[in-house]
Design an enzyme around this catalytic site. Structure first.
Site: not given
Ligand code: BGC
Length: 745
Positions: A223
């Protein structure tokens, strides 16, 4: 792409560089070897592509997962995926960052609107269908957030303490179903730690379970910002750190290989999987025309219709028929809340409110009633709303949670509607008896005001066309057909993890274990506001003729069929749920668990048949002592149900599976040893010695001597017997008994 050849031509530095993003949204390209970069974009319920100048491109916002899960419709999720895949093709996006398959442990999790369900089968099947749809278009997905990202509070540092059984049966099972049925090209690991180890460095999670047990063959990315130790991550089975952090991370990774901290084959393996991703994406890529946003808007309306849940409908208040004087009240009628805040936020080109949509259907009067940027009763707005409600035959109140109360990055602290909305409802109820409430929220709320509303339609965060879909349902253009993918409890204090959510400091204990959602409320015989699987229709359905392909089960796949008849007056769809209720008693188990479901459309008077397959997992539990799935032999009840609390038909089945006995030791109890067939004979002398000795205890132990002694013997470890057999049994003899019993297994 000849992946092996390319890999053999890459330098150590190039290989290390492949394991980190090129920037926030791209993987690294190796142009001289013909390896293109891959663009990734959020997801999940619309495309959120961020272009070179940092702007989010316009796209269509579909209902969020909290809503689409209520369709219980894999075809719907597949077509949603298909549409998103086409959109991604048109925007040159190679991987969509979704779907999100985390389990709804608490209704308070700020991101529940993006998640499907409290039930792992439903969640995993919905996610799997979405993945198949997107990837059918030659675009990858990133199943996220693996695993146990069940809260937003301290999501980047919290460690979730979860038993192996709860992980396997609940939290991992959702991902397992999705991986096995969808085969995602990538998977995104979560921010948090699981039992003390960051997901991004957790070899058990990323390799043993994901690849070895489930057969995942894609690439794992972090993530955004979830990488703490890149080398440890790659060693554990991580391929890609996102977004790009710094050059140093590449150098450290290459250096780890040079110094022997990381075997080169491990880096090669990661690099190979990244090359495979680039290959999959570039082979799937097509030069697409711009996607048709108008058409997608219609599809968004259709999906929203299929996802809404009619929670209550006393005296058939809905659908609205005839020439009624109607008042639409509440800010959400004019500007619905149709999506949640955070990384999934879509830049929509168009939205359709109920107020606009109703124009072509019926005249209505409208009053705003409240504002959504603050929780403040505004007397003029309330007075205006009361005035039009008084003069109407029916007041439709559009209520819900404003953005501020529900978002990625923080959790809710209560389950109530804003006070200003409740106060408005109470004022309206003084002058109008016919009140229908339409709800726009991403997660359950409590409804102490429920007796004032004749009907409640849960629209969730229904995407940009939600207003049109609400009008379609309110006026009966279609019958509602969604069923709840989560329980609505009566009070926040009733929820399974209350008192253990969101944890203390950087640790959260999953004390409720496997008893999540309806598994908890059923086990404790608790009343709920609306149970899992509940949803009303404008017609009625009768279930009949439940039949099983066999009345004993010894492995493999079996089928269950049930006939459903539309006994009402309107064409509508019904979701049939199949629960399995174990009547075995060896282990603590939920009262019932969802093991299958099917949806069918029926005209009035029509009868249809659903066929649902059940496999081993429908009966199995995770045995920690075996580190594996286990089907207890014995009786199970198959329940065909309209909701988890509306069981229509049942049939019995006997599992004739082989019991598994673990080797006994000196620490095993007598009962566990005696359970092994033939052990009673081996233990006969020991039992006789115990009998004589304990019998001599006489009346001094009270009236229940016999029962007490029997219970004590049952639970006595073998090593303790020497102390109670009056010198007649030695430890050496007991050890021999243990060996003899183990020969019987
Ligand atoms: C979120 C993800 C997301 C990623 C990119 C993160 O903060 O938890 O779900 O895909 O950011 O935006």
């Amino acid at each position: 792409m000849d992946i092996k050849k390319i890999l053999s031509q890459m330098t150590l530095e190039e290989k290390a560089a492949m394991c980190q993003g090129a920037d926030a949204w791209h993987t690294v390209a190796v142009p001289h070897l013909g390896v293109p970069a891959v663009m990734v974009s959020d997801g999940p319920h619309g495309l959120r592509k961020i272009n070179e100048n940092g702007n989010v491109v316009k796209a269509v916002c579909f209902p969020t997962a909290a809503g689409t899960a209520c369709s219980f419709d894999e075809e719907l999720l597949e077509s949603l995926g298909d549409i998103l895949g086409q959109s991604a093709q048109a925007e040159n996006v190679g991987v969509i960052l979704g779907p999100a398959a985390n389990i709804k442990r608490s209704p308070l999790c700020g991101r529940n609107f993006e998640y499907f369900s409290e039930d792992p089968l439903l969640s995993g099947r919905m996610a799997g269908a979405y993945i198949r749809g997107v990837q059918h278009q030659g675009v990858g997905t990133s199943l996220k957030h693996y695993a146990a990202n069940n809260q937003e509070t301290r999501r980047q540092s919290i460690s979730a303490s979860i038993s192996p059984r709860a992980l396997r049966e609940i939290y991992l099972a959702s991902f397992e179903h999705a991986v096995k049925s969808g085969h995602p090209w990538t998977l995104m690991c979560s921010y948090n730690k699981i039992n003390g180890t960051y997901a991004s460095e957790n070899e058990w999670l990323l390799t043993d379970v994901l690849r070895d047990d489930w057969g995942f063959d894609g690439a794992v990315m972090t993530d955004w910002g979830a990488c703490s130790d890149h080398v440890a991550g790659v060693a554990a089975g991580l391929e890609l750190e996102m977004p790009r952090a710094c050059d140093e991370d590449d150098e450290v990774l290459a250096d780890a290989v040079r110094t022997g901290r990381l075997p080169e084959q491990v880096l090669d393996r990661a690099c190979e999987r990244m090359l495979q991703l680039a290959d999959r994406v570039s082979s799937g890529h097509r030069e697409e025309e711009e996607f048709d946003k108008g058409l997608q808007h219609h599809q968004a309306r259709k999906f929203a219709r299929e996802s809404m849940v009619l929670l209550k409908n006393d005296n058939n208040l809905l659908p609205i028929r005839g020439n009624k004087k109607i008042a639409f009240i509440g800010k959400f009628a004019e500007s619905p809340r149709f999506q949640g805040g955070g990384s999934s936020h879509i830049n929509t080109a168009e939205t359709l409110s109920a107020l606009e949509a109703v124009r072509s259907v019926s005249p209505v009067k409208y009053a705003r009633g409240f504002e959504t940027d603050r929780d403040e009763i505004i007397p003029e707005l309330v007075d205006e709303a009361v005035a039009i409600a008084k003069d109407a035959d029916l007041a439709v109140l559009f209520l819900g949670l404003p953005d501020l109360l529900e978002s990625e990055s923080y959790d809710r602290t209560h389950m109530s509607l804003p006070q200003c909305q409740v106060a408005l409802l109470e004022e309206i109820a003084k002058v109008q008896q016919n009140i229908a409430v339409v709800l726009h929220n991403g997660a359950p709320i409590v409804m102490p005001w429920l007796d004032k509303a004749g009907a409640v339609l849960e629209a969730y965060l229904g995407g940009q066309a939600v207003g049109g879909a609400v009008v379609d349902v309110l006026f009966g253009a279609v019958s509602p057909c969604g069923k709840l993918a989560e329980t609505f409890p009566l009070r926040m204090e009733d929820t399974p993890c209350h008192g253990f959510f969101p944890g203390d400091g950087d640790r959260v204990t999953y004390a409720e274990d496997i008893y999540v959602g309806y598994r908890w409320y059923d086990k404790r015989h608790m009343d709920v506001l609306f149970p899992f699987g509940h949803g009303l229709s404008y017609t009625t359905f009768e279930y009949s003729n439940l039949r099983l392909s066999a009345d004993t089960y010894s492995g493999g796949e079996m089928t269950v069929q049930v006939d459903v008849t539309n006994t009402g007056k309107m064409y509508a769809k019904e979701i049939v749920q199949l629960y399995v209720r174990p009547e075995t008693n060896g282990f603590s188990r939920p009262v019932r668990e969802l093991r299958g479901f099917a949806k069918l459309a029926l005209a009035p008077g029509e009868t249809g048949t659903v066929t649902i397959a059940l496999d081993e997992r429908a009966f199995a539990l995770w045995r920690e002592d075996m580190d594996g799935w286990y089907i207890e032999p014995g009786r199970y009840v198959i329940e065909a149900a309209a909701s988890s609390r509306d069981i229509r038909l049942t049939a019995d089945i006997t599992a004739q599976t082989k019991p598994v006995y673990l080797p006994v030791t000196m620490d095993s109890t007598m009962a566990d040893a005696m359970a092994i067939p033939g052990a009673d004979k081996v233990l006969a002398d020991v039992c006789a010695a115990l009998d004589i000795c304990m019998g001599a205890g006489g009346d001094s132990l009270g009236d229940s001597t016999g029962e007490m002694a029997a219970a004590m013997f049952r639970e006595m470890p073998l090593h303790a017997i020497a102390s109670f057999a009056g010198g007649k049994v030695t430890r050496t003899q007991l050890k021999a008994v243990v060996d003899e019993i183990n020969q019987l297994i």
